[in-house]
Design a protein around this motif. Structure first.
Motif, PDB file in Angstrom:
ATOM      1  N   GLN A  49       0.809  -1.217   0.000  1.00 28.48           N
ATOM      2  CA  GLN A  49       0.000   0.000   0.000  1.00 28.48           C
ATOM      3  C   GLN A  49       0.847   1.273   0.000  1.00 28.48           C
ATOM      4  O   GLN A  49       0.303   2.374   0.054  1.00 28.48           O
ATOM      5  CB  GLN A  49      -0.895   0.027   1.249  1.00 28.48           C
ATOM      6  CG  GLN A  49      -1.747  -1.206   1.453  1.00 28.48           C
ATOM      7  CD  GLN A  49      -2.434  -1.173   2.797  1.00 28.48           C
ATOM      8  OE1 GLN A  49      -3.162  -0.248   3.119  1.00 28.48           O
ATOM      9  NE2 GLN A  49      -2.199  -2.192   3.610  1.00 28.48           N
ATOM     10  N   ALA A 108     -10.223   2.830  -2.754  1.00 28.27           N
ATOM     11  CA  ALA A 108      -9.434   1.660  -2.359  1.00 28.27           C
ATOM     12  C   ALA A 108     -10.036   0.936  -1.161  1.00 28.27           C
ATOM     13  O   ALA A 108      -9.481  -0.061  -0.701  1.00 28.27           O
ATOM     14  CB  ALA A 108      -8.003   2.092  -2.035  1.00 28.27           C
ATOM     15  N   GLN A 110     -10.210   2.058   1.845  1.00 30.23           N
ATOM     16  CA  GLN A 110      -9.390   2.321   3.028  1.00 30.23           C
ATOM     17  C   GLN A 110     -10.108   3.281   3.972  1.00 30.23           C
ATOM     18  O   GLN A 110      -9.642   4.395   4.262  1.00 30.23           O
ATOM     19  CB  GLN A 110      -8.047   2.916   2.602  1.00 30.23           C
ATOM     20  CG  GLN A 110      -7.165   1.978   1.824  1.00 30.23           C
ATOM     21  CD  GLN A 110      -6.392   1.040   2.754  1.00 30.23           C
ATOM     22  OE1 GLN A 110      -6.369   1.222   3.971  1.00 30.23           O
ATOM     23  NE2 GLN A 110      -5.763   0.053   2.186  1.00 30.23           N
TER      24      GLN A 110
END
Length: 292
Positions: A49, A108, A110
């Motif tokens: 990441q 993503a 996240q």
């Protein structure tokens, strides 16, 4: 990935013609971003990441720094329409960078990282309020000025402590804080060298703390007199004192690096402290030499 590549990677998401043509942006935080990227590269759980995390942290930091460039009370008669538009664009640019950060992380999935960075931004804003309040009330000394500066620079990056493992999780907060302090000291040293932004510099707070009663009084009454500040900075050897503080902090940073378990990581991080060494005239001491 080197500093230039990281900057180019982030610029892809910051580029906007109106912003580029009509307003000035702050300096890209390539030192701290490179520090984060390099250390994440050595974390098994976060290495995949690292590109995304480096980009979004760049966007958030640039958003914060761009907003910091906005004058609190611009004088319309003095700045004119162009100046006012530039101020407005700084606000919009900061907001634009923040929106890109949310978009990339949400794409993503996240969500937890969004929360962590958002909490870090809130904490940074609280620190700024305290810092500016202390400055306005003249309740600040030179060391506190450095401490606040390092806190503001390290705030976003401390939120990644949970991405580290083992020894790195324990060392990361100290590593970021020490690196940020070196950046603050280098910035202050450059202010003196360029004789710019002197009225809001470490040197002024140092003189207000350590100067004679008469010099403190004069400086307080004439904070906008750049020629006066220049002469006082010279009188109190501010450049030499900043250089000594930077040498001390750089030495502490080098010592801290030696506690990392990876010789490869130490070698990769070494170039990041070269600007600090060069600014104080220290000879290059590579990690390879120190490791024998």
């Amino acid at each position: 990935m080197n500093k230039l590549q990281i900057t180019q990677m982030a610029d892809k998401y910051m580029s906007h013609e109106m912003i580029r043509l009509h307003t000035e942006l702050p300096e890209f935080p390539d030192g701290r971003i490179s520090l984060l990227y390099t250390v994440l590269s050595h974390q098994p759980g976060a290495a995949s990441q690292k590109d995304l995390l480096a980009i979004v942290t760049s966007l958030v930091q640039m958003g914060l720094d761009t907003h910091d460039m906005v004058e609190n009370s611009p004088n319309p008669a003095k700045s004119g329409m162009i100046g006012m538009r530039a101020q407005q664009l700084k606000v919009l640019a900061g907001d634009y960078f923040s929106s890109r950060f949310y978009h990339l992380l949400s794409q993503a999935g996240q969500i937890e990282t969004i929360r962590q960075l958002s909490e870090a931004v809130c904490n940074i804003n609280r620190i700024k309020m305290n810092f500016y309040g202390r400055m306005k009330q003249m309740k600040l000394n030179a060391e506190e000025y450095l401490h606040f500066g390092a806190e503001l620079k390290s705030g976003l990056f401390l939120s990644f402590t949970g991405f580290m493992s083992g020894l790195y999780e324990r060392l990361w907060p100290e590593l970021v804080e020490r690196f940020s302090r070196c950046e603050v000291l280098l910035h202050e040293l450059r202010k003196v060298e360029k004789m710019s932004s002197l009225d809001s510099s470490w040197g002024v707070w140092h003189i207000l703390q350590e100067g004679t009663e008469e010099d403190r009084r004069i400086l307080t009454d004439r904070r906008e007199d750049q020629n006066l500040i220049k002469s006082m900075l010279h009188k109190y050897d501010v450049s030499e004192k900043l250089g000594a503080l930077l040498r001390q902090s750089t030495g502490q940073l080098q010592t801290l690096l030696q506690r990392l378990q990876s010789d490869k990581l130490i070698r990769e991080l070494q170039p990041l402290i070269e600007p600090f060494l060069q600014a104080t005239g220290q000879q290059r001491v590579t990690a390879l030499k120190e490791l024998g």
